[in-house]
Enzyme design. Structure first.
Site, mmCIF file in Angstrom:
data_model
loop_
_atom_site.group_PDB
_atom_site.id
_atom_site.type_symbol
_atom_site.label_atom_id
_atom_site.label_comp_id
_atom_site.label_asym_id
_atom_site.label_seq_id
_atom_site.Cartn_x
_atom_site.Cartn_y
_atom_site.Cartn_z
ATOM 1 N N ASP A 79 0.804 -1.193 -0.158
ATOM 2 C CA ASP A 79 0.031 0.070 0.051
ATOM 3 C C ASP A 79 0.910 1.160 0.136
ATOM 4 O O ASP A 79 2.166 1.195 0.252
ATOM 5 C CB ASP A 79 -0.982 -0.037 1.184
ATOM 6 C CG ASP A 79 -1.967 -1.035 1.167
ATOM 7 O OD1 ASP A 79 -1.830 -1.602 0.310
ATOM 8 O OD2 ASP A 79 -2.724 -0.950 2.163
ATOM 9 N N HIS A 234 3.993 -2.160 3.019
ATOM 10 C CA HIS A 234 3.894 -0.865 2.429
ATOM 11 C C HIS A 234 5.103 -0.575 1.758
ATOM 12 O O HIS A 234 6.201 -0.936 2.305
ATOM 13 C CB HIS A 234 3.795 0.292 3.745
ATOM 14 C CG HIS A 234 2.559 -0.110 4.271
ATOM 15 N ND1 HIS A 234 2.168 -0.772 5.307
ATOM 16 C CD2 HIS A 234 1.235 0.657 4.283
ATOM 17 C CE1 HIS A 234 0.954 -0.805 5.843
ATOM 18 N NE2 HIS A 234 0.546 0.195 5.215
#
Length: 361
Positions: A79, A234
């Site tokens: 993400d 991430h």
């Protein structure tokens, strides 16, 4: 061709112009033909609007799937990116290990990172939507939600020439606005919490402590991974890129094939629908039969990630189902064979896949 034998005066300039015109027409026809061939051949996953709300269902491909339902599959997802340096490093590691992943990108990051997104796409990775400005959508009105969803979709379509079919809500917050988002909402079953260990904010950590953090998180992911899992990370942190240097090759060494989210669900025969939430892919029973352990008699808890466990008349996936046992249910095992346990529960007795039983100490 210009025919001077017909009595027409030979004009080199005119002949040259006609040749160019006809050659251009021929070239155009060839391009169109190739484009048609490519379009017919490229029959990959596409979103289909179910109604005028824009809600989408992901249509599975009609091509032969790349993976089997019996394969040991897992999806890594990233993400908040992309970020050239760290996303590039993660792509390098994926490429070295013949693996792919899904990147949920933020819209405002797309223009400055078009090449890294294109590279991921060329490698076979999937590009998902993580909103335009990383706003918490449950705090937005319907018009703002639609803008947050449509912005990245349009940018990805323009950049890659194909639609974006998956969405991940910023902060994982979607309750009450699923239908407004209108795309399959992808959550996760393994959260690395890598953001807690990023280098900014942990400046006082020694190199040994940082390495210990990397090893601990990697062990949690690798040792806890099961087929059908979706892992959250991430791709904007150096810590995460270093974590991937450990996790990716170790998952591959354990026999996992690292696939995209869409490939994960397609391989296991599940259709992703707009406005619905998915935390993992349900693994068909036949995909778990490599589990050959003979379990000891005693008390166990059913562990199926939320789904039910089939109790069968015989120790075979082809045997009739006599009962369904909910996740978290306590059962007792009286005997077992390779991969199967004979249990009693609520007045029923039968065989269950032993992979989904956890011993009660």
């Amino acid at each position: 061709m210009y025919n001077n034998d017909c009595g027409t005066k030979y004009n080199p300039g005119e002949m040259k112009m006609k040749f160019k015109t006809r050659f251009a027409a021929f070239a155009t026809a060839v391009v169109l033909l190739l484009g048609c061939f490519s379009g017919c051949k490229d029959n990959k996953t596409k979103p289909v609007s179910d109604d005028n709300t824009g809600s989408q269902t992901v249509q599975t491909t009609t091509e032969a799937p790349k993976y089997s339902s019996k394969d040991k599959l897992i999806a890594l997802t990233f993400d908040d990116g992309p970020y050239k340096r760290t996303t590039g490093r993660i792509l390098d590691t994926l490429e070295k290990n013949n693996s792919v992943a899904t990147f949920f990108v933020v819209g405002y990051n797309i223009p400055d990172n078009a090449e890294i997104i294109s590279r991921a796409n060329r490698m076979g990775c999937e590009i998902g939507n993580h909103s335009q400005n990383h706003k918490i959508l449950t705090k937005c009105n319907a018009a703002t939600i639609r803008e947050q969803v449509s912005g990245p979709n349009e940018s990805i379509q323009s950049l890659l020439g194909k639609p974006c079919v998956l969405f991940r809500a910023p902060g994982g917050e979607f309750k009450g606005v699923e239908e407004t988002i209108g795309m399959p909402l992808i959550q996760w079953s393994i959260d690395t919490k890598d953001w807690k260990f990023k280098d900014p904010g942990n400046e006082k950590r020694t190199e040994d402590q940082r390495n210990a953090d990397l090893r601990r998180i990697a062990d949690e992911v690798v040792n806890g991974a099961e087929s059908g899992d979706i892992v959250l990370m991430h791709d904007i942190y150096d810590f995460t890129a270093d974590l991937c240097d450990i996790v990716i090759p170790e998952l591959v060494a354990k026999g996992f094939r690292l696939v995209t989210v869409s490939e994960l669900f397609e391989a296991y025969g599940q259709k992703l629908e707009g406005g619905k939430v998915y935390r993992y892919a349900e693994v068909p029973e036949e995909a778990t039969q490599a589990f050959t352990e003979v379990v000891a008699a005693g008390n166990y808890i059913v562990k199926t990630k939320g789904s039910v466990l089939n109790m069968r008349a015989q120790a075979s996936v082809d045997a009739p189902v006599v009962a369904k046992i909910a996740n978290g249910t306590a059962v007792s095992v009286s005997k077992s064979v390779e991969g199967w346990a004979y249990v009693s529960h609520s007045g029923y007795s039968g065989w269950v896949n032993a992979k989904f039983l956890e011993k009660v100490e």
